[in-house]
Design an enzyme around this catalytic site. Structure first.
Site, mmCIF file in Angstrom:
data_model
loop_
_atom_site.group_PDB
_atom_site.id
_atom_site.type_symbol
_atom_site.label_atom_id
_atom_site.label_comp_id
_atom_site.label_asym_id
_atom_site.label_seq_id
_atom_site.Cartn_x
_atom_site.Cartn_y
_atom_site.Cartn_z
ATOM 1 N N GLU A 1 43.222 21.494 92.749
ATOM 2 C CA GLU A 1 43.176 22.121 94.675
ATOM 3 C C GLU A 1 42.674 22.470 94.796
ATOM 4 O O GLU A 1 42.500 23.780 95.200
ATOM 5 C CB GLU A 1 44.892 22.728 94.721
ATOM 6 C CG GLU A 1 46.160 21.363 94.240
ATOM 7 C CD GLU A 1 47.506 21.805 94.361
ATOM 8 O OE1 GLU A 1 47.049 23.112 95.148
ATOM 9 O OE2 GLU A 1 48.397 21.641 94.464
ATOM 10 N N HIS B 1 47.460 26.653 98.292
ATOM 11 C CA HIS B 1 47.814 25.202 97.764
ATOM 12 C C HIS B 1 47.147 23.869 99.157
ATOM 13 O O HIS B 1 46.828 24.441 99.881
ATOM 14 C CB HIS B 1 49.404 24.370 97.849
ATOM 15 C CG HIS B 1 49.892 25.577 96.613
ATOM 16 N ND1 HIS B 1 49.614 25.374 95.357
ATOM 17 C CD2 HIS B 1 49.776 27.552 96.415
ATOM 18 C CE1 HIS B 1 50.047 26.435 94.883
ATOM 19 N NE2 HIS B 1 50.363 27.112 94.964
ATOM 20 N N HIS C 1 47.103 25.180 90.960
ATOM 21 C CA HIS C 1 47.012 23.667 90.334
ATOM 22 C C HIS C 1 45.163 23.618 90.383
ATOM 23 O O HIS C 1 44.866 23.825 91.666
ATOM 24 C CB HIS C 1 47.356 22.718 91.646
ATOM 25 C CG HIS C 1 48.886 23.098 91.396
ATOM 26 N ND1 HIS C 1 50.387 23.388 92.789
ATOM 27 C CD2 HIS C 1 50.347 23.085 89.964
ATOM 28 C CE1 HIS C 1 51.184 23.687 91.855
ATOM 29 N NE2 HIS C 1 50.829 24.073 91.121
ATOM 30 N N TYR D 1 53.517 14.453 93.157
ATOM 31 C CA TYR D 1 55.232 15.061 93.388
ATOM 32 C C TYR D 1 55.290 13.555 92.407
ATOM 33 O O TYR D 1 56.764 13.948 91.712
ATOM 34 C CB TYR D 1 55.693 14.943 94.210
ATOM 35 C CG TYR D 1 55.197 16.520 94.771
ATOM 36 C CD1 TYR D 1 54.827 17.826 94.186
ATOM 37 C CD2 TYR D 1 56.060 16.854 96.231
ATOM 38 C CE1 TYR D 1 54.550 18.440 94.530
ATOM 39 C CE2 TYR D 1 56.146 17.562 96.735
ATOM 40 C CZ TYR D 1 55.606 19.300 95.551
ATOM 41 O OH TYR D 1 55.100 19.911 95.809
ATOM 42 N N ARG E 1 56.036 26.425 87.617
ATOM 43 C CA ARG E 1 56.995 26.379 87.582
ATOM 44 C C ARG E 1 56.881 27.347 86.422
ATOM 45 O O ARG E 1 57.879 27.178 85.328
ATOM 46 C CB ARG E 1 57.482 24.875 87.362
ATOM 47 C CG ARG E 1 57.414 24.445 88.581
ATOM 48 C CD ARG E 1 57.843 24.395 89.751
ATOM 49 N NE ARG E 1 58.392 23.199 91.505
ATOM 50 C CZ ARG E 1 56.663 23.044 91.514
ATOM 51 N NH1 ARG E 1 55.811 24.267 92.080
ATOM 52 N NH2 ARG E 1 57.276 22.538 92.228
ATOM 53 N N GLU F 1 50.107 25.389 102.344
ATOM 54 C CA GLU F 1 49.535 23.864 101.592
ATOM 55 C C GLU F 1 49.421 23.176 102.966
ATOM 56 O O GLU F 1 49.469 23.461 104.334
ATOM 57 C CB GLU F 1 51.046 23.547 101.544
ATOM 58 C CG GLU F 1 52.096 23.594 100.451
ATOM 59 C CD GLU F 1 51.159 22.959 99.016
ATOM 60 O OE1 GLU F 1 50.609 22.470 99.259
ATOM 61 O OE2 GLU F 1 52.247 23.525 97.944
#
EC number: 3.5.1.15
Length: 296
Positions: free
Chosen positions: A17, A106, A14, A275, A64, A164
């Site tokens: 990030e 992440h 991402h 999210y 995804r 994460e």
């Protein structure tokens, strides 16, 4: 135990990030920091265009885009679909993974500390998880979506997992979490090296693991607009118990909405900024104690 020959560290899956992305930049300049005697370590900036733009993605969420059917679908032509295919060709050849471990870095705006997101109960991953959680109180272990049929980048490898780190704001370099993540990577690489050498590291025989149960969305009206926020008593309480009747949301006019479940759960990714577009206010997990002696 399986010998590790190649490890891939991926950052910037991402683009906003920055922790993982800038660690990749550092390791590219100083590759000796991550090389070990018995295996090769590769680095990869996952989504370079999104990173350059300071955005999570250009067209769609890269993490995804790794379903096998999608990777084989030549009609999918978004930037991230093309990038996913390029990563697949780099890490997988003739259906066989060319790396033994994938570490996908992440960061999150939620109070997740240093979370390892596992997609399998492979004995080596469980040993690694137990070792890291025994030496570092910031480390938490989550069991989420199984790798079979997963659309995550980590699914390209049997021993793939996500780290994460947070809370870290999007598009921000946070020195504290940068250093914590870097130290964790070195600990992982050291563990894999010692595993290759047959050296047994001390770790807790009982592993605390948070198993994914379900996602919870924000309360919304008929038009889909959010009508409530995370309750202040729940905010930043990732991995803390949420009991039936505890406040979960706070409506815009100040009314508390309680958790209506029948048993205690442990929310994670609470109020994760990325999210909102996915309709996720938090994940609910179940806390488990796994006896490694009976699973290895």
């Amino acid at each position: 135990m399986k010998k590790i020959n190649r490890v891939a560290i991926v950052g910037g899956t991402h683009g906003n990030e920055f922790t993982g992305a800038y660690l990749i930049k550092k390791f590219e300049k100083l590759p000796n920091l991550i090389q070990q005697p018995s295996f090769e370590t590769l680095t990869l900036l996952g989504n370079p265009q999104a990173f350059a733009a300071g955005r999570r993605y250009i067209d769609k969420d890269l993490n995804r885009c790794f379903l096998h059917t999608n990777l084989q679908d030549i009609t999918l032509s978004s930037y991230e679909d093309i990038q996913a295919k390029a990563i697949y060709e780099m890490l997988v050849q003739k259906g066989q993974s060319q790396v033994d471990v994938i570490i996908d870095l992440h960061s999150t705006t939620a109070n997740m500390g240093l979370s390892l997101m596992l997609g399998s109960h492979h004995p080596l991953l469980l040993q690694l998880a137990a070792y890291l959680s025994s030496i570092n109180p910031w480390v938490k272990i989550c069991w989420t979506q199984p790798e079979k049929g997963s659309n995550f980048l980590r699914s390209l490898c049997e021993l793939g997992f996500v780290i994460e780190v947070g809370p870290v704001a999007q598009g921000v370099l946070n020195a504290e979490w940068f250093q914590k993540t870097e130290e964790l990577i070195y600990a992982i690489l050291e563990f894999l090296e010692r595993s290759n050498q047959g050296l047994i590291l001390d770790f807790n025989s009982t592993l605390t693991l948070y198993q994914y149960l379900e996602t919870i969305d924000y309360p919304r009206d008929e038009q889909g607009e959010i009508q409530a926020m995370i309750h202040p008593q729940l905010q930043f309480r990732d991995y803390q118990p949420l009991n039936p009747g505890d406040p979960m949301f706070l409506t815009l006019d100040g009314q508390a909405i309680a958790y209506q479940g029948k048993s205690t759960v442990y929310p994670i990714f609470i109020n994760e900024a990325a999210y909102y577009e996915k309709g996720v206010a938090m994940y609910l997990t179940q806390k488990q104690m796994m006896d490694l002696a009976g699973n290895l």
